[in-house]
Design a protein around this motif. Structure first.
Motif, mmCIF file in Angstrom:
data_model
loop_
_atom_site.group_PDB
_atom_site.id
_atom_site.type_symbol
_atom_site.label_atom_id
_atom_site.label_comp_id
_atom_site.label_asym_id
_atom_site.label_seq_id
_atom_site.Cartn_x
_atom_site.Cartn_y
_atom_site.Cartn_z
ATOM 1 N N ARG A 1 33.838 -39.986 -24.580
ATOM 2 C CA ARG A 1 32.605 -40.150 -25.343
ATOM 3 C C ARG A 1 32.520 -41.567 -25.915
ATOM 4 N N GLN A 2 33.681 -42.208 -26.140
ATOM 5 C CA GLN A 2 33.700 -43.546 -26.698
ATOM 6 C C GLN A 2 33.153 -44.571 -25.711
ATOM 7 N N ASP A 3 33.054 -44.178 -24.430
ATOM 8 C CA ASP A 3 32.584 -45.090 -23.397
ATOM 9 C C ASP A 3 31.060 -45.202 -23.388
ATOM 10 N N ILE A 4 30.368 -44.288 -24.083
ATOM 11 C CA ILE A 4 28.912 -44.219 -24.013
ATOM 12 C C ILE A 4 28.232 -45.434 -24.642
ATOM 13 N N ASN A 5 28.625 -45.779 -25.879
ATOM 14 C CA ASN A 5 27.942 -46.881 -26.576
ATOM 15 C C ASN A 5 28.042 -48.216 -25.840
ATOM 16 N N PRO A 6 29.219 -48.604 -25.317
ATOM 17 C CA PRO A 6 29.274 -49.845 -24.529
ATOM 18 C C PRO A 6 28.386 -49.799 -23.290
ATOM 19 N N VAL A 7 28.278 -48.622 -22.674
ATOM 20 C CA VAL A 7 27.428 -48.492 -21.488
ATOM 21 C C VAL A 7 25.961 -48.646 -21.872
ATOM 22 N N ILE A 8 25.560 -48.027 -22.976
ATOM 23 C CA ILE A 8 24.181 -48.165 -23.445
ATOM 24 C C ILE A 8 23.858 -49.637 -23.700
ATOM 25 N N LYS A 9 24.783 -50.334 -24.351
ATOM 26 C CA LYS A 9 24.567 -51.756 -24.630
ATOM 27 C C LYS A 9 24.461 -52.564 -23.335
ATOM 28 N N ALA A 10 25.276 -52.203 -22.331
ATOM 29 C CA ALA A 10 25.227 -52.908 -21.040
ATOM 30 C C ALA A 10 23.892 -52.659 -20.342
ATOM 31 N N ILE A 11 23.391 -51.430 -20.444
ATOM 32 C CA ILE A 11 22.094 -51.120 -19.833
ATOM 33 C C ILE A 11 20.981 -51.891 -20.532
ATOM 34 N N VAL A 12 21.024 -51.898 -21.863
ATOM 35 C CA VAL A 12 20.012 -52.625 -22.636
ATOM 36 C C VAL A 12 20.001 -54.096 -22.236
ATOM 37 N N GLN A 13 21.176 -54.698 -22.134
ATOM 38 C CA GLN A 13 21.266 -56.109 -21.759
ATOM 39 C C GLN A 13 20.682 -56.346 -20.375
ATOM 40 N N ALA A 14 21.011 -55.458 -19.418
ATOM 41 C CA ALA A 14 20.492 -55.616 -18.055
ATOM 42 C C ALA A 14 18.969 -55.504 -18.038
ATOM 43 N N LEU A 15 18.430 -54.529 -18.751
ATOM 44 C CA LEU A 15 16.971 -54.348 -18.793
ATOM 45 C C LEU A 15 16.298 -55.559 -19.429
ATOM 46 N N GLN A 16 16.888 -56.079 -20.487
ATOM 47 C CA GLN A 16 16.308 -57.244 -21.162
ATOM 48 C C GLN A 16 16.404 -58.506 -20.312
ATOM 49 N N GLU A 17 17.325 -58.498 -19.349
ATOM 50 C CA GLU A 17 17.447 -59.632 -18.421
ATOM 51 C C GLU A 17 16.543 -59.468 -17.207
ATOM 52 N N GLY A 18 15.755 -58.393 -17.194
ATOM 53 C CA GLY A 18 14.808 -58.183 -16.112
ATOM 54 C C GLY A 18 15.364 -57.429 -14.923
ATOM 55 N N LYS A 19 16.493 -56.730 -15.101
ATOM 56 C CA LYS A 19 17.125 -56.004 -14.003
ATOM 57 C C LYS A 19 16.836 -54.505 -14.108
ATOM 58 N N ASN A 20 16.508 -53.884 -12.985
ATOM 59 C CA ASN A 20 16.359 -52.434 -12.958
ATOM 60 C C ASN A 20 17.727 -51.774 -13.092
ATOM 61 N N VAL A 21 17.761 -50.641 -13.779
ATOM 62 C CA VAL A 21 18.980 -49.848 -13.900
ATOM 63 C C VAL A 21 18.639 -48.413 -13.500
ATOM 64 N N LEU A 22 19.482 -47.811 -12.662
ATOM 65 C CA LEU A 22 19.236 -46.468 -12.158
ATOM 66 C C LEU A 22 20.432 -45.572 -12.488
ATOM 67 N N PHE A 23 20.145 -44.322 -12.889
ATOM 68 C CA PHE A 23 21.260 -43.402 -13.111
ATOM 69 C C PHE A 23 20.816 -41.963 -12.909
ATOM 70 N N PHE A 24 21.824 -41.092 -12.819
ATOM 71 C CA PHE A 24 21.601 -39.672 -12.560
ATOM 72 C C PHE A 24 21.986 -38.888 -13.816
ATOM 73 N N PRO A 25 21.015 -38.410 -14.586
ATOM 74 C CA PRO A 25 21.304 -37.768 -15.882
ATOM 75 C C PRO A 25 22.029 -36.431 -15.782
ATOM 76 N N GLU A 26 22.106 -35.840 -14.585
ATOM 77 C CA GLU A 26 22.889 -34.611 -14.432
ATOM 78 C C GLU A 26 24.387 -34.901 -14.560
ATOM 79 N N ALA A 27 24.767 -36.148 -14.282
ATOM 80 C CA ALA A 27 26.161 -36.609 -14.315
ATOM 81 C C ALA A 27 26.961 -36.131 -13.110
ATOM 82 N N TYR A 28 26.646 -34.976 -12.572
ATOM 83 C CA TYR A 28 27.339 -34.452 -11.396
ATOM 84 C C TYR A 28 26.312 -34.108 -10.325
ATOM 85 N N THR A 29 26.758 -33.999 -9.080
ATOM 86 C CA THR A 29 25.860 -33.612 -7.995
ATOM 87 C C THR A 29 25.669 -32.100 -7.960
ATOM 88 N N SER A 30 24.490 -31.682 -7.480
ATOM 89 C CA SER A 30 24.212 -30.274 -7.239
ATOM 90 C C SER A 30 23.965 -30.101 -5.744
#
Length: 270
Positions: free
Chosen positions: A126-155
């Motif tokens: 769970r401690q890994d979440i905040n750094p990832v959020i910050k990395a996504i925010v930085q990428a978006l603010q730099e004009g980069k698309n970010v894609l992810f799968f909110p299920e976390a696992y495949t179905s």
């Protein structure tokens, strides 16, 4: 599976050979990424994705036109069925993915998505979440698309797993739109198929063999209207997650054989 519903051994081997050629060429292209501009990298990612889909006889049918790309960058979210999802999305919305750490070590694919700007996440921490959020925010603010799968696992692709809300916070913090995308896979008979799924105990090689065994795979892709836009700001990640999840789930279940069977059983019991 009847004889008419799967490819011959020769066809499967031919596709794997073509895939090997694609891998060889892709390795060379990925090595050049560091010398390319952001636009050139995106064009390369789109081309690489289309080439792979062609090799594997996968036809993608967008159910709607992709919204105006002038509103990019987006935080793009989709349901997760297989490793093919990455290439289906990349063919239309190039960008970096949020992925589990193990993908980094995958041959070629790991290098490809890493060079595309992928951020790796430790699902067990769970401690890994905040750094990832910050990395996504930085990428978006730099004009980069970010894609992810909110299920976390495949179905298996015929239903969905519940979405996790945490990473939706990045779109709110970066003040960027969210694009929800629903992905559905069909066989050559036009029927929904779980054969392409990379779920449960299925290995990557088993998944690939299943894919080359199908004569043709058709993918329907549904794009939602953008969420968290200037005209409709959403300040709660759970609300944002629910709106994206509702759109994708409606599409995934719309022609699912599991839903049809459940409805028929319910009607017969009344």
């Amino acid at each position: 599976m009847t004889k008419s519903e799967h490819t011959s051994l020769l066809t499967r081997c031919a596709r794997i050979f073509k895939l090997a050629l694609w891998l060889r060429q892709t390795i060379k292209r990925v090595k050049r990424f560091k010398n390319l501009s952001a636009t050139e990298c995106n064009n390369e990612l789109i081309s690489i994705a289309h080439n792979l889909l062609h090799v594997l006889h996968i036809k993608v049918k967008p159910e709607q036109a992709v919204p105006d790309t002038a509103s990019m960058p987006w935080l793009t979210v989709a349901n997760h069925v297989t490793w093919l999802d990455i290439f289906v999305l990349m063919a239309y919305i190039p960008g970096g993915f949020i992925a589990k750490e193990s993908i980094k070590s995958w041959p070629v694919l790991g290098k490809l998505v890493t060079n595309g700007g992928t951020v790796y996440i430790n699902r067990l921490s769970r401690q890994d979440i905040n750094p990832v959020i910050k990395a996504i925010v930085q990428a978006l603010q730099e004009g980069k698309n970010v894609l992810f799968f909110p299920e976390a696992y495949t179905s298996e692709g015929l239903t969905m797993l519940p979405f996790k809300a945490a990473l939706f916070q990045a779109a709110i913090d970066a003040d960027r739109p969210v694009m929800a995308v629903a992905i559905r896979y069909y066989d050559s008979q036009g029927q929904r198929t779980p054969k392409v799924a990379f779920a449960g105990r299925t290995t990557l090689l088993r998944s690939l063999w299943n894919i080359v065994s199908l004569p043709e795979i058709m993918v329907k892709v549904d794009f939602a209207a953008l969420l968290n836009t200037a005209d409709n700001k959403i300040t709660d990640r759970f609300s944002l997650k629910t709106q994206a999840e509702d759109f994708i789930q409606t599409k995934v279940l719309s022609d699912s054989p599991i839903t049809s069977t459940a409805s028929a059983e319910s009607a017969s019991s009344q």
